[in-house]
Design an enzyme around this catalytic site. Sequence first.
Site, PDB file in Angstrom:
ATOM      1  N   GLY A  25       0.835  -1.202   0.000  1.00  0.00           N
ATOM      2  CA  GLY A  25       0.000   0.000   0.000  1.00  0.00           C
ATOM      3  C   GLY A  25       0.864   1.243   0.000  1.00  0.00           C
ATOM      4  O   GLY A  25       1.851   1.333   0.754  1.00  0.00           O
ATOM      5  N   VAL A  29      -0.586   6.589   4.351  1.00  0.00           N
ATOM      6  CA  VAL A  29       0.426   6.106   5.297  1.00  0.00           C
ATOM      7  C   VAL A  29       1.621   5.523   4.568  1.00  0.00           C
ATOM      8  O   VAL A  29       2.782   5.843   4.866  1.00  0.00           O
ATOM      9  CB  VAL A  29      -0.192   5.063   6.273  1.00  0.00           C
ATOM     10  CG1 VAL A  29       0.851   4.595   7.275  1.00  0.00           C
ATOM     11  CG2 VAL A  29      -1.410   5.644   6.984  1.00  0.00           C
ATOM     12  N   ARG A  60      -2.414  -0.853  -6.170  1.00  0.00           N
ATOM     13  CA  ARG A  60      -3.421  -1.348  -7.122  1.00  0.00           C
ATOM     14  C   ARG A  60      -3.142  -0.815  -8.526  1.00  0.00           C
ATOM     15  O   ARG A  60      -3.317  -1.497  -9.504  1.00  0.00           O
ATOM     16  CB  ARG A  60      -4.819  -0.873  -6.687  1.00  0.00           C
ATOM     17  CG  ARG A  60      -5.574  -1.882  -5.889  1.00  0.00           C
ATOM     18  CD  ARG A  60      -6.915  -1.341  -5.475  1.00  0.00           C
ATOM     19  NE  ARG A  60      -6.783  -0.020  -4.861  1.00  0.00           N
ATOM     20  CZ  ARG A  60      -7.601   0.464  -3.940  1.00  0.00           C
ATOM     21  NH1 ARG A  60      -8.623  -0.253  -3.548  1.00  0.00           N
ATOM     22  NH2 ARG A  60      -7.428   1.662  -3.427  1.00  0.00           N
ATOM     23  N   GLU A 142       1.327  -0.844  16.515  1.00  0.00           N
ATOM     24  CA  GLU A 142       1.174   0.411  17.258  1.00  0.00           C
ATOM     25  C   GLU A 142       0.290   1.414  16.504  1.00  0.00           C
ATOM     26  O   GLU A 142      -0.512   2.135  17.102  1.00  0.00           O
ATOM     27  CB  GLU A 142       2.561   1.032  17.501  1.00  0.00           C
ATOM     28  CG  GLU A 142       2.547   2.325  18.271  1.00  0.00           C
ATOM     29  CD  GLU A 142       2.040   2.149  19.696  1.00  0.00           C
ATOM     30  OE1 GLU A 142       2.735   1.500  20.488  1.00  0.00           O
ATOM     31  OE2 GLU A 142       0.949   2.661  20.013  1.00  0.00           O
ATOM     32  N   GLY A 147      -3.022   6.556  15.804  1.00  0.00           N
ATOM     33  CA  GLY A 147      -1.949   7.073  14.941  1.00  0.00           C
ATOM     34  C   GLY A 147      -0.590   7.139  15.604  1.00  0.00           C
ATOM     35  O   GLY A 147      -0.016   6.117  15.988  1.00  0.00           O
ATOM     36  N   GLY A 200     -11.082  17.892   4.425  1.00  0.00           N
ATOM     37  CA  GLY A 200     -10.334  16.625   4.356  1.00  0.00           C
ATOM     38  C   GLY A 200     -10.286  15.870   5.675  1.00  0.00           C
ATOM     39  O   GLY A 200      -9.571  14.878   5.792  1.00  0.00           O
ATOM     40  N   GLU A 203     -14.082  11.460   5.378  1.00  0.00           N
ATOM     41  CA  GLU A 203     -14.022  10.835   4.058  1.00  0.00           C
ATOM     42  C   GLU A 203     -15.350  11.032   3.336  1.00  0.00           C
ATOM     43  O   GLU A 203     -16.358  11.394   3.946  1.00  0.00           O
ATOM     44  CB  GLU A 203     -13.729   9.339   4.225  1.00  0.00           C
ATOM     45  CG  GLU A 203     -12.341   9.128   4.804  1.00  0.00           C
ATOM     46  CD  GLU A 203     -11.884   7.694   4.763  1.00  0.00           C
ATOM     47  OE1 GLU A 203     -12.471   6.905   4.000  1.00  0.00           O
ATOM     48  OE2 GLU A 203     -10.947   7.381   5.509  1.00  0.00           O
ATOM     49  N   LYS A 218     -10.888   0.168  17.466  1.00  0.00           N
ATOM     50  CA  LYS A 218      -9.762   0.546  18.329  1.00  0.00           C
ATOM     51  C   LYS A 218     -10.044   0.166  19.790  1.00  0.00           C
ATOM     52  O   LYS A 218      -9.138  -0.271  20.518  1.00  0.00           O
ATOM     53  CB  LYS A 218      -9.500   2.046  18.204  1.00  0.00           C
ATOM     54  CG  LYS A 218      -8.983   2.425  16.814  1.00  0.00           C
ATOM     55  CD  LYS A 218      -9.064   3.918  16.587  1.00  0.00           C
ATOM     56  CE  LYS A 218      -8.552   4.304  15.208  1.00  0.00           C
ATOM     57  NZ  LYS A 218      -8.880   5.694  14.855  1.00  0.00           N
TER      58      LYS A 218
HETATM   59  P1  NAP Z   1      -5.164   4.632   1.465  1.00  0.00           P
HETATM   60  O1  NAP Z   1      -4.701   6.042   1.364  1.00  0.00           O
HETATM   61  O2  NAP Z   1      -6.511   4.276   0.945  1.00  0.00           O
HETATM   62  O3  NAP Z   1      -4.063   3.719   0.730  1.00  0.00           O
HETATM   63  C1  NAP Z   1      -4.255   2.361   0.481  1.00  0.00           C
HETATM   64  C2  NAP Z   1      -3.114   1.886  -0.407  1.00  0.00           C
HETATM   65  O4  NAP Z   1      -3.214   0.481  -0.538  1.00  0.00           O
HETATM   66  C3  NAP Z   1      -3.131   2.465  -1.824  1.00  0.00           C
HETATM   67  O5  NAP Z   1      -1.834   2.761  -2.244  1.00  0.00           O
HETATM   68  C4  NAP Z   1      -3.726   1.333  -2.661  1.00  0.00           C
HETATM   69  O6  NAP Z   1      -3.242   1.322  -3.981  1.00  0.00           O
HETATM   70  C5  NAP Z   1      -3.192   0.127  -1.917  1.00  0.00           C
HETATM   71  N1  NAP Z   1      -4.051  -1.036  -2.074  1.00  0.00           N
HETATM   72  C6  NAP Z   1      -5.328  -1.196  -1.656  1.00  0.00           C
HETATM   73  N2  NAP Z   1      -5.773  -2.417  -1.987  1.00  0.00           N
HETATM   74  C7  NAP Z   1      -4.747  -3.038  -2.607  1.00  0.00           C
HETATM   75  C8  NAP Z   1      -4.590  -4.321  -3.191  1.00  0.00           C
HETATM   76  N3  NAP Z   1      -5.579  -5.194  -3.181  1.00  0.00           N
HETATM   77  N4  NAP Z   1      -3.386  -4.635  -3.742  1.00  0.00           N
HETATM   78  C9  NAP Z   1      -2.376  -3.747  -3.747  1.00  0.00           C
HETATM   79  N5  NAP Z   1      -2.465  -2.508  -3.215  1.00  0.00           N
HETATM   80  C10 NAP Z   1      -3.641  -2.165  -2.656  1.00  0.00           C
HETATM   81  O7  NAP Z   1      -5.111   4.126   2.963  1.00  0.00           O
HETATM   82  P2  NAP Z   1      -4.341   4.816   4.210  1.00  0.00           P
HETATM   83  O8  NAP Z   1      -5.110   5.986   4.676  1.00  0.00           O
HETATM   84  O9  NAP Z   1      -2.907   4.954   3.887  1.00  0.00           O
HETATM   85  O10 NAP Z   1      -4.534   3.685   5.330  1.00  0.00           O
HETATM   86  C11 NAP Z   1      -3.811   2.467   5.272  1.00  0.00           C
HETATM   87  C12 NAP Z   1      -4.044   1.665   6.543  1.00  0.00           C
HETATM   88  O11 NAP Z   1      -3.587   2.417   7.650  1.00  0.00           O
HETATM   89  C13 NAP Z   1      -5.501   1.307   6.831  1.00  0.00           C
HETATM   90  O12 NAP Z   1      -5.583   0.052   7.452  1.00  0.00           O
HETATM   91  C14 NAP Z   1      -5.917   2.380   7.809  1.00  0.00           C
HETATM   92  O13 NAP Z   1      -6.988   1.973   8.649  1.00  0.00           O
HETATM   93  C15 NAP Z   1      -4.647   2.548   8.603  1.00  0.00           C
HETATM   94  N6  NAP Z   1      -4.514   3.847   9.258  1.00  0.00           N
HETATM   95  C16 NAP Z   1      -4.616   4.976   8.517  1.00  0.00           C
HETATM   96  C17 NAP Z   1      -4.497   6.199   9.141  1.00  0.00           C
HETATM   97  C18 NAP Z   1      -4.588   7.485   8.350  1.00  0.00           C
HETATM   98  O14 NAP Z   1      -4.503   8.553   8.960  1.00  0.00           O
HETATM   99  N7  NAP Z   1      -4.755   7.430   7.040  1.00  0.00           N
HETATM  100  C19 NAP Z   1      -4.285   6.264  10.532  1.00  0.00           C
HETATM  101  C20 NAP Z   1      -4.152   5.079  11.257  1.00  0.00           C
HETATM  102  C21 NAP Z   1      -4.278   3.872  10.601  1.00  0.00           C
HETATM  103  P3  NAP Z   1      -3.532   2.528  -5.012  1.00  0.00           P
HETATM  104  O15 NAP Z   1      -2.713   3.689  -4.524  1.00  0.00           O
HETATM  105  O16 NAP Z   1      -3.074   2.006  -6.310  1.00  0.00           O
HETATM  106  O17 NAP Z   1      -4.997   2.784  -4.938  1.00  0.00           O
END
Ligand code: NAP
EC number: 1.1.1.3
Length: 466
Positions: A25, A29, A60, A142, A147, A200, A203, A218
């Site tokens: 991913g 993050v 993806r 963690e 976060g 922002g 979502e 959580k």
């Molecule tokens: P995000 O912005 O939606 O990014 C998801 C990434 O995963 C994208 O790069 C996507 O690819 C890739 N992806 C999704 N499905 C895939 C698959 N089947 N095969 C390959 N790649 C795939 O998510 P995020 O906000 O970074 O969050 C990621 C994780 O961290 C989640 O579990 C979330 O709950 C956790 N988290 C996030 C935050 C936050 O502030 N964002 C805080 C704490 C925890 P593409 O770029 O090609 O679409």
Amino acid sequence: MTEATNQARGGAFGIEHPIGVAVLGMGNVGTEVVRILRDHADDLRSRVGAPVVLRGVAVRRLDVDRGIPAELLTTDAEALVARDDVDLVVEVMGGIDPARKLILAALNGGKSVVTANKALLADYTGELAAAAEGSRADLYFEAAVAGAIPVVRPLIQSMSGDRVNRVVGIVNGTTNFILSAMDETGADYADTLAEATRLGYAEADPTADVEGYDAAAKAAILASLAFHTRVTAADVYREGISKITAEDLETAAAVGCTVKLLAICERMPGGERLSLDGSAVAAPGDAGGSAAGKDRVSVRVYPALIPRRHPLSSVNGAFNAVVVEAENAGRLMFYGQGAGGAPTASAVMGDLVMAARNKFYGGRAPGESVYAELPIAPIGDIPTRYHVNLQVADRTGVLQAVSGKFAEHGVSISTVRQEGFDEGARLVVVTHHAPESALADTVTALAELESVTSVTSVLRLEGTEE
Ligand code: NAP
């Protein structure tokens, strides 16, 4: 520690064997994790004792410019995880599958995993932890709760010799942003959510945040760690904030409170809810806990009034905070940025360094601890104070009729406030602790009173001494 010291101490692989990392991913993050891995490679090498090398990043879509060499990117996450030169897998793609299968494949292959995926952990920690145990790999998470704020490691390690009684947190930045803004501006929920989306903070589909699912995941993770008991999302009682009105914030302010979405994890010694001073909460009409003397735990997420003097009331905007109360440590508070790419990546990187060091020196992360197996108390067994907002006819005898219904159902009133309007009056009743079933019966009876136009809202009141 210098590299020379590291070399002197040696490592499982020797200094020249790099630790290969796969990142699954590259969104909010993942982008920051990859940036830190590349920008701080020298520091990481010194801290780990061996080079930490990014082997590849699974995404993806390949047609997006991500500012890293194209050969690092792949859509075949499975093949990346299986590579012989990958020792550690960082899962930051989110969702259940394929994340779950990929993590299991990594762990079964003896590769340590760092994940930020609370939705997955809230339901599958048992399965993932068993796989880690089976291959003696590490599972670190963690970043899955609050976060950047270190709260998972303190619970697992720093407090492993203490007895945690309560964990109360504001663990969702979106809802905290909305409630703080409503409190500050007097705006209603829909307008504030629209503003949060524009900025922002929310979502496009805010359901997971505003309906409390994210906070519940959580809470399940925190409760599992705090009480050495496996708690899943389904065990968490959950209410969101979408029914909170500007009037709720206004009436809360009038009694010196604000409204926060709280994740509450409580130990109930002997089956009873503990008050803030450590004694059992007395609630008239309460059966005293159906588990008759056995310790239980309660895990719940709901919007609640808290007094403005409570440490969580000053946690505003998108910030998170978690208060932990333990028998010997007393009250600890953890505060900071609970989301966002870089803050979350900070927590991921802390785990990555730990996992990489373990690979290098041969150590292991603590495994899952669920020996206590405490039963989960149903929400109906949790005595709580309530803040009940009623629209009533503005005439004599109404107050008596209303208080009579509370008394009939064994719910003791703490304060009543009345305000007159053109065509009626608003009554705000704050109760002492009462079981939920008694309060629900009271509300039904109140709604049937001819002098009550409507029961506008019922909110819980937390964090008070009574
Ligand atoms: P995000 O912005 O939606 O990014 C998801 C990434 O995963 C994208 O790069 C996507 O690819 C890739 N992806 C999704 N499905 C895939 C698959 N089947 N095969 C390959 N790649 C795939 O998510 P995020 O906000 O970074 O969050 C990621 C994780 O961290 C989640 O579990 C979330 O709950 C956790 N988290 C996030 C935050 C936050 O502030 N964002 C805080 C704490 C925890 P593409 O770029 O090609 O679409």
